[in-house]
Design an enzyme around this catalytic site. Structure first.
Site, mmCIF file in Angstrom:
data_model
loop_
_atom_site.group_PDB
_atom_site.id
_atom_site.type_symbol
_atom_site.label_atom_id
_atom_site.label_comp_id
_atom_site.label_asym_id
_atom_site.label_seq_id
_atom_site.Cartn_x
_atom_site.Cartn_y
_atom_site.Cartn_z
ATOM 1 N N THR A 157 31.140 -21.743 10.544
ATOM 2 C CA THR A 157 30.159 -21.132 9.644
ATOM 3 C C THR A 157 29.223 -22.229 9.170
ATOM 4 O O THR A 157 29.631 -23.128 8.430
ATOM 5 C CB THR A 157 30.851 -20.462 8.447
ATOM 6 O OG1 THR A 157 31.663 -19.382 8.934
ATOM 7 C CG2 THR A 157 29.827 -19.904 7.469
ATOM 8 N N LYS A 188 26.475 -13.529 8.867
ATOM 9 C CA LYS A 188 27.639 -14.053 8.142
ATOM 10 C C LYS A 188 27.273 -14.453 6.722
ATOM 11 O O LYS A 188 28.007 -14.155 5.768
ATOM 12 C CB LYS A 188 28.212 -15.268 8.900
ATOM 13 C CG LYS A 188 29.373 -15.985 8.204
ATOM 14 C CD LYS A 188 30.628 -15.132 8.152
ATOM 15 C CE LYS A 188 31.756 -15.787 7.370
ATOM 16 N NZ LYS A 188 32.370 -16.917 8.065
ATOM 17 N N LYS A 195 31.407 -23.028 -0.286
ATOM 18 C CA LYS A 195 30.607 -23.549 0.826
ATOM 19 C C LYS A 195 29.694 -22.473 1.401
ATOM 20 O O LYS A 195 28.492 -22.694 1.608
ATOM 21 C CB LYS A 195 31.537 -24.067 1.927
ATOM 22 C CG LYS A 195 30.813 -24.423 3.227
ATOM 23 C CD LYS A 195 31.728 -24.344 4.422
ATOM 24 C CE LYS A 195 30.926 -24.347 5.708
ATOM 25 N NZ LYS A 195 31.750 -24.075 6.899
#
Length: 294
Positions: free
Chosen positions: A94, A169, A244
């Site tokens: 990611t 995402k 994050k």
């Protein structure tokens, strides 16, 4: 059978690699962390001494790294130069949308193919082969990656061109972070109004407030026996990882000039959580910070 180099054998990468092996693919793995290498070797993953050794003869290279800088550095320093011409790189980390597009451009310039394919579903999904993959790349490269993704996941969505898997995402996890905070706040409010946890769950889980953050990741012990709240908030999906991902969302918000006050606030809340007790706790443990601050 496909020859696969799997680079990054942590909590997510290891079960993903094992599912490929179980499906009959030839996998060689590598990780820079000795503990991850030991765990993967013990689980039955053939381990190469170096990342470039894992890639010898590989048709596909799957990477699962902590951050975008690791992906781009690895691509530039070793991986692209060591790969056979036309190798398909499936980037499952990611990372920021811009970083995914940079990685794609580097791969194409070096004569390879690339898709960004970040995942959702956590460690349980990786173990069970039920991950969701959000994929960015050309139609042809998506089709080439699909048979391997179907081994590791249950839902695979082609989101568009390079970087758009990461875009999906970051949007999904912004929704998740905001909704997990809202659910935690509602339970704390319910406690102070005298509501039992089960009663509130029974209402909300079947009403307009229903969402994954309550029906699967309920932040209080009891109503959902499999939720992290019933195992002292062991992740799951750690608060540090949510921080994050929301940082990536904030980067995208600022880069596009989007008015997203809830996304910004969620990033601020989870950054503080991760800097304290939340670093190694499931992100649903944010409820403890909300209780303490009230």
């Amino acid at each position: 059978m496909t020859r696969v180099a799997f680079l990054g054998l942590g909590h997510m990468g290891l079960p993903m690699a094992l599912n490929l092996i179980k499906a009959g693919h030839e996998v060689r793995g590598f990780d820079v962390m000795p503990a991850a290498v030991d765990a993967a070797s013990a689980a039955g993953v053939p381990i190469a001494q170096f990342g470039v050794d894992a890639m010898a003869g590989a048709e596909v290279v799957i990477t699962m790294f902590p951050a975008g800088r690791h992906v781009i550095s690895a691509y530039q320093d070793e991986l692209l130069g060591a790969a056979d011409p036309g190798t398909l790189f499936i980037e499952c980390s990611t990372i920021a949308v811009d970083e995914a597009r940079t990685a794609h451009a580097l791969a194409v310039e070096a004569g390879h193919r690339n898709v960004d394919a970040p995942v959702s579903g956590g460690v349980v999904g990786a173990e069970n082969g039920t991950l969701a993959f959000m994929v960015g790349g050309s139609d042809e490269d998506f089709a080439a990656a699909l048979p391997l993704l179907e081994v590791m996941g249950k839902r695979i969505v082609h989101c568009g061109g390079p970087g758009l898997g990461q875009a999906a995402k970051v949007c999904n996890n912004m929704i998740l972070g905001v909704s997990q905070i809202a659910v935690a706040e509602a339970f704390v409010l319910g406690e102070r109004l005298g509501l039992e946890h089960q009663a509130l769950f029974d209402v909300v889980s079947q009403a307009s407030g229903q969402c994954w953050a309550i029906t699967t990741n309920c932040p209080v012990p009891g109503p959902v026996p499999t939720s992290p709240a019933n195992r002292d908030y062991r992740p799951g999906f750690a608060g540090a990882l949510m921080a994050k991902d929301l940082g990536l969302a904030l980067q995208a918000i600022e880069g596009t000039g989007t008015e997203a006050r809830m996304g910004r606030l969620a990033q601020e809340i989870y950054a503080a959580f991760a800097a304290g007790a939340g670093a190694g706790r499931d992100f649903s443990g944010i409820i403890t910070d909300i209780r303490d601050a009230s």
